[in-house]
Design a protein around this motif. Structure first.
Motif, PDB file in Angstrom:
ATOM      1  N   GLU A  43       0.841  -1.205   0.000  1.00 16.75           N
ATOM      2  CA  GLU A  43       0.000   0.000   0.000  1.00 16.75           C
ATOM      3  C   GLU A  43       0.871   1.249   0.000  1.00 16.75           C
ATOM      4  O   GLU A  43       1.867   1.325   0.707  1.00 16.75           O
ATOM      5  CB  GLU A  43      -0.886   0.015   1.246  1.00 16.75           C
ATOM      6  CG  GLU A  43      -1.659   1.300   1.460  1.00 16.75           C
ATOM      7  CD  GLU A  43      -2.371   1.376   2.812  1.00 16.75           C
ATOM      8  OE1 GLU A  43      -3.158   2.320   3.007  1.00 16.75           O
ATOM      9  OE2 GLU A  43      -2.120   0.494   3.658  1.00 16.75           O
ATOM     10  N   THR A  44       0.490   2.219  -0.829  1.00 14.45           N
ATOM     11  CA  THR A  44       1.050   3.556  -0.724  1.00 14.45           C
ATOM     12  C   THR A  44      -0.118   4.536  -0.693  1.00 14.45           C
ATOM     13  O   THR A  44      -1.283   4.150  -0.816  1.00 14.45           O
ATOM     14  CB  THR A  44       2.006   3.876  -1.884  1.00 14.45           C
ATOM     15  OG1 THR A  44       2.682   5.115  -1.597  1.00 14.45           O
ATOM     16  CG2 THR A  44       1.281   4.024  -3.205  1.00 14.45           C
ATOM     17  N   PRO A  86      -4.804  21.046   2.571  1.00 19.12           N
ATOM     18  CA  PRO A  86      -3.467  21.302   3.122  1.00 19.12           C
ATOM     19  C   PRO A  86      -2.650  20.026   3.226  1.00 19.12           C
ATOM     20  O   PRO A  86      -3.190  18.929   3.415  1.00 19.12           O
ATOM     21  CB  PRO A  86      -3.776  21.871   4.518  1.00 19.12           C
ATOM     22  CG  PRO A  86      -5.172  22.367   4.445  1.00 19.12           C
ATOM     23  CD  PRO A  86      -5.882  21.464   3.481  1.00 19.12           C
ATOM     24  N   LEU A  87      -1.344  20.172   3.098  1.00 21.77           N
ATOM     25  CA  LEU A  87      -0.455  19.032   3.246  1.00 21.77           C
ATOM     26  C   LEU A  87      -0.670  18.410   4.625  1.00 21.77           C
ATOM     27  O   LEU A  87      -0.804  19.116   5.632  1.00 21.77           O
ATOM     28  CB  LEU A  87       0.999  19.486   3.097  1.00 21.77           C
ATOM     29  CG  LEU A  87       2.016  18.397   2.761  1.00 21.77           C
ATOM     30  CD1 LEU A  87       1.701  17.769   1.409  1.00 21.77           C
ATOM     31  CD2 LEU A  87       3.426  18.967   2.760  1.00 21.77           C
ATOM     32  N   GLY A  88      -0.709  17.102   4.670  1.00 24.16           N
ATOM     33  CA  GLY A  88      -0.970  16.397   5.913  1.00 24.16           C
ATOM     34  C   GLY A  88      -2.383  15.879   6.025  1.00 24.16           C
ATOM     35  O   GLY A  88      -2.713  15.151   6.959  1.00 24.16           O
ATOM     36  N   THR A  89      -3.231  16.217   5.045  1.00 19.27           N
ATOM     37  CA  THR A  89      -4.634  15.772   5.070  1.00 19.27           C
ATOM     38  C   THR A  89      -4.760  14.339   4.573  1.00 19.27           C
ATOM     39  O   THR A  89      -5.528  13.549   5.123  1.00 19.27           O
ATOM     40  CB  THR A  89      -5.501  16.708   4.204  1.00 19.27           C
ATOM     41  OG1 THR A  89      -5.355  18.053   4.664  1.00 19.27           O
ATOM     42  CG2 THR A  89      -6.968  16.306   4.273  1.00 19.27           C
ATOM     43  N   TYR A  90      -4.038  13.999   3.531  1.00 22.74           N
ATOM     44  CA  TYR A  90      -4.109  12.657   2.936  1.00 22.74           C
ATOM     45  C   TYR A  90      -2.783  11.943   3.187  1.00 22.74           C
ATOM     46  O   TYR A  90      -1.769  12.266   2.557  1.00 22.74           O
ATOM     47  CB  TYR A  90      -4.407  12.752   1.441  1.00 22.74           C
ATOM     48  CG  TYR A  90      -5.771  13.333   1.158  1.00 22.74           C
ATOM     49  CD1 TYR A  90      -6.901  12.527   1.188  1.00 22.74           C
ATOM     50  CD2 TYR A  90      -5.929  14.686   0.895  1.00 22.74           C
ATOM     51  CE1 TYR A  90      -8.163  13.052   0.958  1.00 22.74           C
ATOM     52  CE2 TYR A  90      -7.181  15.225   0.658  1.00 22.74           C
ATOM     53  CZ  TYR A  90      -8.294  14.402   0.691  1.00 22.74           C
ATOM     54  OH  TYR A  90      -9.538  14.933   0.468  1.00 22.74           O
ATOM     55  N   VAL A  91      -2.799  11.004   4.099  1.00 24.86           N
ATOM     56  CA  VAL A  91      -1.572  10.352   4.546  1.00 24.86           C
ATOM     57  C   VAL A  91      -1.808   8.857   4.742  1.00 24.86           C
ATOM     58  O   VAL A  91      -2.954   8.396   4.793  1.00 24.86           O
ATOM     59  CB  VAL A  91      -1.072  10.970   5.873  1.00 24.86           C
ATOM     60  CG1 VAL A  91      -0.628  12.408   5.675  1.00 24.86           C
ATOM     61  CG2 VAL A  91      -2.159  10.892   6.945  1.00 24.86           C
ATOM     62  N   VAL A  92      -0.717   8.120   4.846  1.00 24.11           N
ATOM     63  CA  VAL A  92      -0.776   6.712   5.228  1.00 24.11           C
ATOM     64  C   VAL A  92       0.143   6.523   6.428  1.00 24.11           C
ATOM     65  O   VAL A  92       1.048   7.327   6.669  1.00 24.11           O
ATOM     66  CB  VAL A  92      -0.358   5.775   4.076  1.00 24.11           C
ATOM     67  CG1 VAL A  92      -1.405   5.783   2.978  1.00 24.11           C
ATOM     68  CG2 VAL A  92       1.002   6.155   3.516  1.00 24.11           C
ATOM     69  N   PRO A  93      -0.077   5.462   7.204  1.00 20.29           N
ATOM     70  CA  PRO A  93       0.756   5.259   8.395  1.00 20.29           C
ATOM     71  C   PRO A  93       2.181   4.874   8.046  1.00 20.29           C
ATOM     72  O   PRO A  93       2.463   4.339   6.974  1.00 20.29           O
ATOM     73  CB  PRO A  93       0.043   4.114   9.128  1.00 20.29           C
ATOM     74  CG  PRO A  93      -0.730   3.403   8.072  1.00 20.29           C
ATOM     75  CD  PRO A  93      -1.144   4.458   7.093  1.00 20.29           C
ATOM     76  N   ARG A  94       3.068   5.149   8.965  1.00 23.60           N
ATOM     77  CA  ARG A  94       4.480   4.807   8.788  1.00 23.60           C
ATOM     78  C   ARG A  94       4.657   3.317   8.492  1.00 23.60           C
ATOM     79  O   ARG A  94       5.571   2.923   7.742  1.00 23.60           O
ATOM     80  CB  ARG A  94       5.250   5.180  10.056  1.00 23.60           C
ATOM     81  CG  ARG A  94       6.727   4.834  10.032  1.00 23.60           C
ATOM     82  CD  ARG A  94       7.506   5.934   9.409  1.00 23.60           C
ATOM     83  NE  ARG A  94       8.866   5.543   9.109  1.00 23.60           N
ATOM     84  CZ  ARG A  94       9.854   6.421   8.963  1.00 23.60           C
ATOM     85  NH1 ARG A  94       9.642   7.702   9.101  1.00 23.60           N
ATOM     86  NH2 ARG A  94      11.054   6.009   8.661  1.00 23.60           N
ATOM     87  N   SER A  95       3.779   2.497   9.030  1.00 18.11           N
ATOM     88  CA  SER A  95       3.899   1.051   8.828  1.00 18.11           C
ATOM     89  C   SER A  95       3.815   0.674   7.349  1.00 18.11           C
ATOM     90  O   SER A  95       4.461  -0.288   6.911  1.00 18.11           O
ATOM     91  CB  SER A  95       2.811   0.316   9.613  1.00 18.11           C
ATOM     92  OG  SER A  95       1.517   0.767   9.226  1.00 18.11           O
ATOM     93  N   ALA A  96       3.030   1.424   6.556  1.00 17.90           N
ATOM     94  CA  ALA A  96       2.938   1.138   5.118  1.00 17.90           C
ATOM     95  C   ALA A  96       4.286   1.372   4.451  1.00 17.90           C
ATOM     96  O   ALA A  96       4.716   0.592   3.587  1.00 17.90           O
ATOM     97  CB  ALA A  96       1.865   2.007   4.475  1.00 17.90           C
ATOM     98  N   MET A 100       6.917  -1.391   2.613  1.00 20.20           N
ATOM     99  CA  MET A 100       7.471  -1.103   1.291  1.00 20.20           C
ATOM    100  C   MET A 100       8.995  -1.181   1.308  1.00 20.20           C
ATOM    101  O   MET A 100       9.615  -1.790   0.424  1.00 20.20           O
ATOM    102  CB  MET A 100       7.011   0.304   0.863  1.00 20.20           C
ATOM    103  CG  MET A 100       7.417   0.728  -0.518  1.00 20.20           C
ATOM    104  SD  MET A 100       7.122   2.500  -0.799  1.00 20.20           S
ATOM    105  CE  MET A 100       5.386   2.675  -0.379  1.00 20.20           C
ATOM    106  N   ARG A 101       9.593  -0.591   2.319  1.00 21.09           N
ATOM    107  CA  ARG A 101      11.054  -0.582   2.435  1.00 21.09           C
ATOM    108  C   ARG A 101      11.584  -2.018   2.585  1.00 21.09           C
ATOM    109  O   ARG A 101      12.555  -2.401   1.928  1.00 21.09           O
ATOM    110  CB  ARG A 101      11.470   0.249   3.652  1.00 21.09           C
ATOM    111  CG  ARG A 101      12.980   0.485   3.757  1.00 21.09           C
ATOM    112  CD  ARG A 101      13.390   0.870   5.171  1.00 21.09           C
ATOM    113  NE  ARG A 101      12.547   1.877   5.739  1.00 21.09           N
ATOM    114  CZ  ARG A 101      12.696   3.204   5.548  1.00 21.09           C
ATOM    115  NH1 ARG A 101      13.667   3.639   4.785  1.00 21.09           N
ATOM    116  NH2 ARG A 101      11.880   4.068   6.129  1.00 21.09           N
TER     117      ARG A 101
END
Length: 292
Positions: free
Chosen positions: A251-252, A265-275, A279-280
């Motif tokens: 997921e991204t 505003p930036l920060g409205t559409y985000v995914v959790p750090r776990s995603a 990926m990493r």
């Protein structure tokens, strides 16, 4: 004193979150790569990716700013592709931005974009618009030129009153100055990203991409799907999260942020750090095993 008292009750709205879909002045965004990193730091984002259209020229500046401002910056790009006559956008992450093969393809993309801009200018001049290709290229600076730069040049020369008017009357998909852009096959983009050590995702699939096509692409090297996007309703986000979970995909997600006043505003559409960590882990394990 008031700021100190307020701070515990007013954490950054995106603390602990990541936004992996941003555009800078190297394509059709309004902020420099550094400017995007500064915005990300201000709202508390832990990591971002500058995914400019068909160029990686902003990766170095973004990474340098991220190191200064303690925001992790993931190498990213958004490639224009075509599959079964449908335009699809592919997001790539964790690849080597200096990869020779990728950069050779991206140079071709940029050259084709300049040719496309020149054709649009010719059409517009035939309609009485005094815009020139130099005007357009100046708006794009050293980045990847596109229709927004043509529209901005049209506003600058007084032929239209706004970028929106330029698109609605002249540059939209069915308008008289529209010229299709060069696109590689989706399978070619997937192979290109993989060969450079990266992972690939289908951007904003909620734009009428059937699930069957997503699953077919997954058999040919697609690693995941963009679940969170401004044009994805909550039901879409749920649907795609179930899809990736069911079929073992990644997921991204992010804001597809360009810096325009009408955008959230930036920060409205985000995914959790776990995603990002999943990926990493996949990208690094693929490299260790000899390819994604």
């Amino acid at each position: 004193m008031a700021e100190r008292m307020c701070a515990p009750r007013c954490p950054p709205r995106a603390a602990g979150q990541v936004d992996l879909h941003l555009h800078s002045t190297f394509s059709d965004g309004l902020y420099t790569p550094r400017g995007l990193v500064e915005l990300a730091a201000a709202v508390g984002l832990e990591a971002i990716s500058v995914t400019d259209h068909d160029t990686v020229e902003g990766c170095q500046e973004a990474a340098a700013a991220g190191g200064e401002l303690h925001v992790e910056v993931i190498p990213g790009v958004e490639l224009s592709t075509v599959e079964r006559g449908m335009e699809l956008h592919v997001l790539g992450y964790f690849f080597d931005p200096t990869d020779p093969q990728m950069n050779q393809h991206l140079r071709l993309f940029r050259e084709e974009r300049v040719k496309r801009a020149g054709k649009m200018v010719e059409l517009l001049r035939g309609m009485g618009c005094p815009v020139s290709l130099d005007d357009v290229m100046r708006r794009s600076a050293k980045g990847s030129v596109g229709r927004p730069h043509v529209a901005q040049a049209m506003v600058e020369c007084g032929f239209v009153t706004s970028v929106g008017e330029a698109f609605s009357l002249y540059l939209g998909g069915d308008r008289p100055a529209y010229v299709p852009k060069y696109k590689m096959a989706t399978s070619e983009a997937l192979a290109l990203i993989s060969a450079a050590g990266g992972v690939s995702f289908l951007a904003h699939p909620g734009w009428n991409v059937p699930d069957s096509l997503i699953l077919t692409l997954a058999k040919h090297g697609l690693h995941g799907v963009e679940t969170v996007h401004p044009r994805h309703a909550p039901g879409d986000v749920y649907h795609y999260r179930v899809l990736v979970s069911t079929h073992g995909l990644l997921e991204t997600g992010g804001s597809d942020y360009h810096g325009a006043p009408h955008e959230a505003p930036l920060g409205t559409y985000v995914v959790p750090r776990s995603a990002l960590e999943r990926m990493r882990e996949f990208a690094f394990s693929a490299v260790r095993n000899g390819g994604a």
